[in-house]
Design a protein around this motif. Structure first.
Motif, PDB file in Angstrom:
ATOM      1  N   ASN A 160       0.822  -1.216   0.000  1.00  0.00           N
ATOM      2  CA  ASN A 160       0.000   0.000   0.000  1.00  0.00           C
ATOM      3  C   ASN A 160       0.855   1.264   0.000  1.00  0.00           C
ATOM      4  N   ASN A 161       2.055   1.181   0.559  1.00  0.00           N
ATOM      5  CA  ASN A 161       2.964   2.326   0.573  1.00  0.00           C
ATOM      6  C   ASN A 161       3.949   2.303  -0.595  1.00  0.00           C
ATOM      7  N   ARG A 162       3.755   1.335  -1.515  1.00  0.00           N
ATOM      8  CA  ARG A 162       4.583   1.189  -2.715  1.00  0.00           C
ATOM      9  C   ARG A 162       6.055   0.908  -2.393  1.00  0.00           C
ATOM     10  N   VAL A 163       6.304   0.311  -1.227  1.00  0.00           N
ATOM     11  CA  VAL A 163       7.670  -0.110  -0.898  1.00  0.00           C
ATOM     12  C   VAL A 163       8.043  -1.329  -1.737  1.00  0.00           C
ATOM     13  N   ILE A 164       7.060  -2.214  -1.980  1.00  0.00           N
ATOM     14  CA  ILE A 164       7.278  -3.411  -2.801  1.00  0.00           C
ATOM     15  C   ILE A 164       6.264  -3.424  -3.945  1.00  0.00           C
ATOM     16  N   ASP A 165       6.541  -4.271  -4.944  1.00  0.00           N
ATOM     17  CA  ASP A 165       5.659  -4.373  -6.101  1.00  0.00           C
ATOM     18  C   ASP A 165       4.517  -5.357  -5.865  1.00  0.00           C
ATOM     19  N   MET A 166       4.805  -6.419  -5.110  1.00  0.00           N
ATOM     20  CA  MET A 166       3.808  -7.455  -4.848  1.00  0.00           C
ATOM     21  C   MET A 166       4.243  -8.219  -3.611  1.00  0.00           C
ATOM     22  N   GLY A 167       3.313  -8.998  -3.047  1.00  0.00           N
ATOM     23  CA  GLY A 167       3.683  -9.751  -1.858  1.00  0.00           C
ATOM     24  C   GLY A 167       2.849 -10.998  -1.699  1.00  0.00           C
ATOM     25  N   PHE A 168       3.458 -12.047  -1.159  1.00  0.00           N
ATOM     26  CA  PHE A 168       2.729 -13.270  -0.847  1.00  0.00           C
ATOM     27  C   PHE A 168       1.892 -13.063   0.409  1.00  0.00           C
ATOM     28  N   ILE A 169       0.640 -13.483   0.347  1.00  0.00           N
ATOM     29  CA  ILE A 169      -0.192 -13.518   1.536  1.00  0.00           C
ATOM     30  C   ILE A 169      -0.976 -14.835   1.543  1.00  0.00           C
ATOM     31  N   ALA A 170      -1.537 -15.179   2.682  1.00  0.00           N
ATOM     32  CA  ALA A 170      -2.288 -16.425   2.830  1.00  0.00           C
ATOM     33  C   ALA A 170      -3.706 -16.121   3.287  1.00  0.00           C
ATOM     34  N   LYS A 171      -4.677 -16.857   2.732  1.00  0.00           N
ATOM     35  CA  LYS A 171      -6.077 -16.714   3.116  1.00  0.00           C
ATOM     36  C   LYS A 171      -6.733 -18.087   3.153  1.00  0.00           C
ATOM     37  N   LEU A 172      -7.825 -18.177   3.897  1.00  0.00           N
ATOM     38  CA  LEU A 172      -8.560 -19.446   3.930  1.00  0.00           C
ATOM     39  C   LEU A 172      -9.339 -19.672   2.645  1.00  0.00           C
ATOM     40  N   CYS A 173      -9.745 -18.595   1.983  1.00  0.00           N
ATOM     41  CA  CYS A 173     -10.511 -18.717   0.736  1.00  0.00           C
ATOM     42  C   CYS A 173      -9.926 -17.776  -0.304  1.00  0.00           C
ATOM     43  N   TRP A 174      -9.975 -18.200  -1.569  1.00  0.00           N
ATOM     44  CA  TRP A 174      -9.568 -17.311  -2.642  1.00  0.00           C
ATOM     45  C   TRP A 174     -10.513 -16.116  -2.734  1.00  0.00           C
ATOM     46  N   ASP A 175     -10.003 -14.981  -3.120  1.00  0.00           N
ATOM     47  CA  ASP A 175     -10.852 -13.856  -3.488  1.00  0.00           C
ATOM     48  C   ASP A 175     -10.132 -13.056  -4.565  1.00  0.00           C
ATOM     49  N   ASP A 176     -10.773 -12.023  -5.063  1.00  0.00           N
ATOM     50  CA  ASP A 176     -10.216 -11.310  -6.211  1.00  0.00           C
ATOM     51  C   ASP A 176      -9.116 -10.316  -5.847  1.00  0.00           C
ATOM     52  N   THR A 177      -8.682 -10.337  -4.568  1.00  0.00           N
ATOM     53  CA  THR A 177      -7.590  -9.436  -4.190  1.00  0.00           C
ATOM     54  C   THR A 177      -6.221 -10.087  -4.365  1.00  0.00           C
ATOM     55  N   ILE A 178      -6.178 -11.410  -4.560  1.00  0.00           N
ATOM     56  CA  ILE A 178      -4.888 -12.072  -4.716  1.00  0.00           C
ATOM     57  C   ILE A 178      -4.852 -12.910  -5.996  1.00  0.00           C
ATOM     58  N   ILE A 179      -3.655 -13.056  -6.531  1.00  0.00           N
ATOM     59  CA  ILE A 179      -3.423 -13.879  -7.714  1.00  0.00           C
ATOM     60  C   ILE A 179      -3.045 -15.273  -7.224  1.00  0.00           C
ATOM     61  N   ARG A 238      -1.754 -23.879  -2.776  1.00  0.00           N
ATOM     62  CA  ARG A 238      -2.415 -23.994  -1.476  1.00  0.00           C
ATOM     63  C   ARG A 238      -1.586 -24.874  -0.561  1.00  0.00           C
ATOM     64  N   ASP A 239      -1.867 -24.799   0.726  1.00  0.00           N
ATOM     65  CA  ASP A 239      -1.019 -25.419   1.745  1.00  0.00           C
ATOM     66  C   ASP A 239      -1.920 -25.967   2.857  1.00  0.00           C
ATOM     67  N   LYS A 240      -1.761 -27.255   3.173  1.00  0.00           N
ATOM     68  CA  LYS A 240      -2.625 -27.886   4.174  1.00  0.00           C
ATOM     69  C   LYS A 240      -2.211 -27.468   5.584  1.00  0.00           C
ATOM     70  N   MET A 241      -3.204 -27.195   6.419  1.00  0.00           N
ATOM     71  CA  MET A 241      -2.967 -26.921   7.836  1.00  0.00           C
ATOM     72  C   MET A 241      -2.945 -28.247   8.588  1.00  0.00           C
ATOM     73  N   VAL A 242      -1.937 -28.429   9.451  1.00  0.00           N
ATOM     74  CA  VAL A 242      -1.784 -29.699  10.163  1.00  0.00           C
ATOM     75  C   VAL A 242      -1.647 -29.461  11.665  1.00  0.00           C
ATOM     76  N   VAL A 243      -1.913 -30.524  12.425  1.00  0.00           N
ATOM     77  CA  VAL A 243      -1.799 -30.490  13.883  1.00  0.00           C
ATOM     78  C   VAL A 243      -0.466 -31.102  14.291  1.00  0.00           C
ATOM     79  N   VAL A 244       0.213 -30.481  15.233  1.00  0.00           N
ATOM     80  CA  VAL A 244       1.467 -31.016  15.763  1.00  0.00           C
ATOM     81  C   VAL A 244       1.275 -31.288  17.251  1.00  0.00           C
TER      82      VAL A 244
END
Length: 233
Positions: free
Chosen positions: A83-102, A106-112
């Motif tokens: 948002n401050n234009r320090v970077i061009d793009m960034g990886f983020i994680a969400k539980l569901c896809w939406d139109d804000t990310i490309i 996906r990555d499975k959540m596991v119990v340890v």
């Protein structure tokens, strides 16, 4: 040095100007068949360790003259940098896809859990059973997703500790101080004396590139996005 109010107001417009100049230079080079430029990418630790090395290596083979600058932080920090234009793009994680990310993968959540924990009697771990156990909450970036997983089932984790360092979390689980939930990509190749189980029901986090200014993205950045999508279909 503390920035003045004026400096804070003009910082983003100045960065926009610099970014636009860079895009013009890259477009001009692309017309001549040259791949040049710089890509600034934000990421959190598990993505940096597991996804980015392959993406960067493949990309550098294709475009050796394009420089990649990496910023590591939390999801929140990555969004602020964009948002401050320090970077061009960034990886983020969400539980569901939406139109804000490309979408990338996906990555499975596991119990340890510890080797002698009663939950080892289950081939998968019911979320209800997990909610009743002392919980070690990872605070290094995936806390919001973990809390959302419980919230969707009208449950709350019984948090005993909040810990940032992954190695500390795993050692605390080994010592029987609690159980935890982690993304599979975050787990090291060599684990301490612990057990890993899948959640019941299975839960995935979705990893993608956050790039809200896609129409202003440089040719170099667009090539990097295409590389990631082709690698992790």
């Amino acid at each position: 040095m503390i920035a003045s109010d004026f400096g804070k107001r003009v910082l983003k417009p100045v960065r926009d100007i610099i970014n636009n100049i860079s895009i013009i230079e890259q477009e001009a080079a692309a017309e001549k068949g040259f791949g040049i430029g710089t890509i600034r990418i934000g990421s959190f630790l598990s993505t940096t360790a597991r996804l980015l090395p392959k993406m960067i290596a493949t990309f550098k083979q294709l475009y050796p003259k394009i420089e990649i600058v990496l910023f590591e932080g939390t999801d929140h920090e990555v969004k602020e940098w964009i948002n401050n234009r320090v970077i061009d793009m960034g990886f983020i994680a969400k539980l569901c896809w939406d139109d804000t990310i490309i979408p990338i993968t996906r990555d499975k959540m596991v119990v340890v859990i510890s080797k002698d924990h009663p939950l080892t009697n289950y081939p998968t771990t019911p979320l209800q059973k997990l909610a009743d156990a002392p919980f070690i909450m990872p605070s290094g970036g995936c806390e919001l997703i973990i809390r959302e997983i419980f919230k969707q089932s009208d449950l709350s984790p019984f948090v005993q500790f909040e810990v940032m360092e992954l190695a500390t979390i795993l050692n605390m689980v080994q010592e029987g101080l609690g159980v935890t939930v982690l993304p599979q990509l975050a787990l090291p190749d060599t684990l301490p004396d612990v057990e890993v189980r899948e959640l019941e029901p299975a839960i995935w986090r979705h990893l993608g590139l956050y790039c809200p200014y896609m129409n202003e993205t440089s040719p170099a950045a667009q090539r990097f996005i295409s590389t990631g999508q082709s690698l992790f279909k």
